[in-house]
Structures are given as C-alpha cells and as structure tokens.
Design an enzyme around this catalytic site. Structure first.
Site, PDB file in Angstrom:
ATOM      1  N   SER A 127       0.841  -1.204   0.000  1.00  0.00           N
ATOM      2  CA  SER A 127       0.000   0.000   0.000  1.00  0.00           C
ATOM      3  C   SER A 127       0.872   1.248   0.000  1.00  0.00           C
ATOM      4  O   SER A 127       2.085   1.177   0.238  1.00  0.00           O
ATOM      5  CB  SER A 127      -0.927   0.017   1.225  1.00  0.00           C
ATOM      6  N   ASP A 181       5.451  -9.012   9.942  1.00  0.00           N
ATOM      7  CA  ASP A 181       5.251  -7.950  10.921  1.00  0.00           C
ATOM      8  C   ASP A 181       6.640  -7.424  11.258  1.00  0.00           C
ATOM      9  O   ASP A 181       7.403  -8.076  11.974  1.00  0.00           O
ATOM     10  CB  ASP A 181       4.563  -8.505  12.169  1.00  0.00           C
ATOM     11  N   SER A 237      11.875  11.389   6.882  1.00  0.00           N
ATOM     12  CA  SER A 237      10.686  12.236   6.828  1.00  0.00           C
ATOM     13  C   SER A 237      11.096  13.679   7.062  1.00  0.00           C
ATOM     14  O   SER A 237      12.135  13.955   7.671  1.00  0.00           O
ATOM     15  CB  SER A 237       9.688  11.810   7.908  1.00  0.00           C
ATOM     16  N   TYR A 265       7.823   9.666  16.371  1.00  0.00           N
ATOM     17  CA  TYR A 265       7.964   9.592  14.918  1.00  0.00           C
ATOM     18  C   TYR A 265       9.219  10.335  14.463  1.00  0.00           C
ATOM     19  O   TYR A 265      10.014   9.819  13.671  1.00  0.00           O
ATOM     20  CB  TYR A 265       6.714  10.188  14.267  1.00  0.00           C
ATOM     21  N   LYS A 316      12.503   8.773  12.561  1.00  0.00           N
ATOM     22  CA  LYS A 316      12.892   9.233  11.235  1.00  0.00           C
ATOM     23  C   LYS A 316      14.204  10.022  11.272  1.00  0.00           C
ATOM     24  O   LYS A 316      14.975  10.016  10.310  1.00  0.00           O
ATOM     25  CB  LYS A 316      11.775  10.082  10.620  1.00  0.00           C
TER      26      LYS A 316
END
Length: 262
Positions: free
Chosen positions: A15, A59, A154, A167, A171
């Site tokens: 995805s 996973d 990111s 997060y 990143k």
C-alpha cells in the site's frame, strides 16, 4: 545500477508509497519482493503484477517475523536467479502523542515502542538480514556496485510537529545513520541513501482530518499539493540508478518547511 533483472525487497509494499515503488520498479523489468502485514492486499498486488512479484507476510515489529520472511525470500532468489538490487524498508507508522498529556500523565511506553519498533528497529532488522545476500552477488561494472539501501526518513526529521516526538526520533535516526551505513558498506560496493518526504498521500495521512489537511496546504510552496506515490517512486528509482547518490538524505518536500503550529 540497472533495474532490469534485479530483485527489490520492499517492506510496506502492499500500500501507499511502498506500493507505488513496487509498481514503478516492476514496470521497468525489476522483480519485486513485497513484504507487508496485509496479506489480502499483498496477494492482490501479486495477482495483478504476475510472476515477477512475490508476497511475503511480515510484521516488521517482530524480529522472528522479519527473519522468517527473509528466509522465505532466499529460495525465490535462487529460483529466479535475480539477485537483490535494493532493499527499501518503507513500512512505517505515525501514532502522534506528546510525552506528557494535558492531565500531566506520561505517554504509555508501549506507544513509543510501537513507533520505534516499526520505523527504526524494523528497518535495521530487515537491512541486516538482507545484507549477507547482497554482499555475495557479482558486482557490476564500471564501479563494482552490488546494490543500494534506500531508506525512508521524513520532513519530521528536520522540522517535526508537536506530538511527533516518537515519529521524529525514528525518522531522525534513519537520517543520521544514512552516512554511517554508506561508510560501513562501501567496501562491498553497496550504497545507502534515504528520502525525507513531507506531506504525501498515503494511508497514514489519510487518517488526518480535513481541517488538518487544509492547514498543511497553506504552508506548501511549490507545487501546492500533497506529494503523490509516483513522485516518491521516481525518487527511489533515481537513487537506484544514480551511483553517485550515496550517504545522503534527500528532502522530497517541494520546499515546504513545517511551522511549529498550523
């Protein structure tokens, strides 16, 4: 490095940005190993792409699951005779939350571990298990290259938003280890680069409210839109094909810089 007749290992490949990358590399003659937790999506993608694609349920937050997926990948590599050209750990999660909430309670450790285990440990785990199968491949001329690691950082690694502490930490770590990994793997002819996208259309950003989306659009420079899967996939392809790209984290953000408040 050429794409045709090479295998590309892509986690989160069923995805979002991972899927866009899968389709782009496959369309250029690459073999794609799709690693994802969503078996239904993964099998649909393989059915669409055909024999040059194979799905491996994994996973990435569980080391035993990652090890099992890589072990299952090896026989496919031998069957096709197509060596690993790149590892692209694109699986990632957000789960926003400040370290301390409005009630003066610390964030549950499990929330931090969930993000770090997928976005950082899972990345390192997949890379380390694939590397022994890359270092043994025949190097290509003229540079003696064996492959490339393309990681996903990111814009949060540079200017994270409130609530992105876990997060941004994960990143930022990807960004920081890019040069170190490039230096560690130089002796094998394996490069390492990372891409730092800003606001892109993905499963993660699809969970944002319309209000948040509109606020984000106000800080875009050019183009004044969210990034698309083909934008990201095109950069991954360039990282693979351009042998001088090494040890660098590339911002893919249309000059957008996130403010502390939206």
């Amino acid at each position: 490095m050429h794409i045709k007749d090479r295998t590309f290992v892509i986690s989160g490949g069923a995805s979002g940005l991972g899927l866009a990358t899968v389709k782009d590399l496959h369309s250029r003659g690459g073999y794609v190993a799709i690693l994802d937790l969503n078996a239904e999506n993964g099998q649909k993608v393989v059915a669409e792409l055909g024999t040059h694609a194979k799905f491996f349920e994994v996973d990435v937050s569980e080391p035993s699951s990652v090890a099992a997926a890589v072990s299952a990948l090896v026989p496919w590599l031998k069957e096709t005779g197509k060596p690993i050209g790149a590892v692209i750990p694109a699986a990632g999660v957000g789960m926003p939350g400040k370290l301390i909430d409005r009630h003066n309670e610390p964030i549950p450790l499990e929330s931090l571990e969930f993000v770090l285990n997928i976005n950082l440990r899972g990345v390192l785990d997949l890379i380390r298990l694939c590397l022994p199968h890359m270092t043994k491949t025949t190097p290509t001329e003229p540079d003696g290259e064996r492959g490339v690691i393309v990681m996903v950082s990111s814009s949060a690694a540079y200017d994270g938003q409130p609530g992105q502490v876990a997060y941004a930490a994960s990143k930022g770590a990807v960004r920081s280890m890019t040069l170190v990994l490039a230096r560690d793997l130089a002796q094998y002819g394996i490069r390492a680069v990372s891409i730092a996208p800003s606001y892109f259309e993905s499963n993660m950003t699809a969970q944002m409210s319309e209000k948040v989306r509109k606020s984000l659009e106000k800080v875009f420079e050019f183009p004044r839109r969210a990034g698309r899967g083909e934008d990201f996939a095109g950069m991954v392809r360039h990282c693979i094909e351009n042998s001088m790209l090494n040890g660098e984290c590339i911002r893919l953000d249309g000059a957008t810089r996130m403010p502390s408040r939206l």
